[in-house]
Design a protein around this motif. Sequence first.
Motif, PDB file in Angstrom:
ATOM      1  N   GLU A  85      15.179  77.264-104.929  1.00 29.97           N
ATOM      2  CA  GLU A  85      13.831  76.693-104.796  1.00 29.97           C
ATOM      3  C   GLU A  85      13.378  76.076-106.123  1.00 29.97           C
ATOM      4  OE1 GLU A  85      13.179  80.961-106.182  1.00 29.97           O
ATOM      5  OE2 GLU A  85      14.550  79.916-104.812  1.00 29.97           O
ATOM      6  N   ALA A 112      20.969  76.214 -98.308  1.00 29.50           N
ATOM      7  CA  ALA A 112      21.066  75.365 -99.490  1.00 29.50           C
ATOM      8  C   ALA A 112      22.333  75.777-100.229  1.00 29.50           C
ATOM      9  CB  ALA A 112      19.830  75.544-100.368  1.00 29.50           C
ATOM     10  N   TRP A 131      17.231  73.530-102.357  1.00 30.73           N
ATOM     11  CA  TRP A 131      16.114  73.472-101.409  1.00 30.73           C
ATOM     12  C   TRP A 131      14.993  72.662-102.060  1.00 30.73           C
ATOM     13  CZ3 TRP A 131      11.530  76.921-100.331  1.00 30.73           C
ATOM     14  CH2 TRP A 131      10.990  76.644 -99.061  1.00 30.73           C
ATOM     15  N   ARG A 183      14.706  69.545 -96.277  1.00 27.37           N
ATOM     16  CA  ARG A 183      13.481  70.272 -96.591  1.00 27.37           C
ATOM     17  C   ARG A 183      12.305  69.389 -96.169  1.00 27.37           C
ATOM     18  NH1 ARG A 183      11.214  73.813-101.748  1.00 27.37           N
ATOM     19  NH2 ARG A 183       9.103  73.916-100.911  1.00 27.37           N
ATOM     20  N   HIS A 206      21.464  72.762 -95.758  1.00 29.15           N
ATOM     21  CA  HIS A 206      20.024  72.647 -95.990  1.00 29.15           C
ATOM     22  C   HIS A 206      19.790  71.956 -97.338  1.00 29.15           C
ATOM     23  CE1 HIS A 206      15.966  73.378 -95.012  1.00 29.15           C
ATOM     24  NE2 HIS A 206      15.848  74.660 -95.269  1.00 29.15           N
ATOM     25  N   GLU A 220      17.414  79.837 -98.560  1.00 30.70           N
ATOM     26  CA  GLU A 220      16.783  78.937 -99.528  1.00 30.70           C
ATOM     27  C   GLU A 220      16.606  79.600-100.892  1.00 30.70           C
ATOM     28  OE1 GLU A 220      14.174  77.224 -95.764  1.00 30.70           O
ATOM     29  OE2 GLU A 220      13.338  78.702 -97.136  1.00 30.70           O
TER      30      GLU A 220
END
Length: 287
Positions: A26, A86, A114, A150, A110, A22
């Motif tokens: 972020e 991600a 993220w 997420r 993912h 991740e």
Amino acid sequence: MSNTYHWPKQKRLAMSIVVNVEEGSEYSIKEGDKGMEPVDELQVHLKKPIRNYGNESNYQYGLIEGAPRIINLLDKYHVPVTWTAAALSLERAPHIAEAIRRRQDETCSHGYRWVFQFRMDENEERKFIQDAVKSIESTTGKRPLGWLSRYLLTDNTRRLLQEEGFLYHMDDYSADAPFWDTVNGSSEPMVIVPYALDSNDMKMWVAPSLTPDDWLKYAIDTFDVLYEEGLEQPRMMSLGLHLRIIGRPGRIGALEKFLDYVSQKDGVWFATRQQIAEHFQQNVKAD
């Protein structure tokens, strides 16, 4: 549906190691987001739109220091894993994408970043999924066939994943084995490969009093129960890891002790989630 199936070679437990990537995708003001990343080991989260440089550096630690430690350990024990990544993180950390290629591991998407997708309308979410597929295929050489959001998803998510060629979904915590589940707006069910939060190393961030020894004991206790139950029915254990968490020098030893313990047990199938989903799909017919 029929549950009269077995793991390959009559293995009694499917062991799924999940490494989350991740870091680098972020939330951050520098990315144009409205606020800072809320998931912080120090649990510092302000609504004021400023950069949290300290937390950003903690995430970078996962890419710089944590990833090599984890990769070296996985190589030492010859353990195949699923990288829930991600897509943007892999774009920005090509050394991790290269390790995935070299190890011939699976990448489960993912998201493109993220970030939360529950706020997206159908068109935005479809593009989010498509962008992730295109990016991961470019960085790792293989398109993802699984998806982990997420935390939150929409009523459209599973249908969109089906339409975009995904094999399985893992936003579910309801079982210790894969199963078929319905899809809103579709007549075809989807394979669900459920995840687990209780054995996730994230617990060491959200519950600071939880030590690596505590986490290790919980992981081994979880394994032991599922391993015993595997004599009677197909069982799967999920162990979720994060580069910035288990990759710390004071925590990585707990992962090694777990891998050493499990590796000495007969009848354990170390498998990617794609392998688990494909085996289930081939052996269990949906109602």
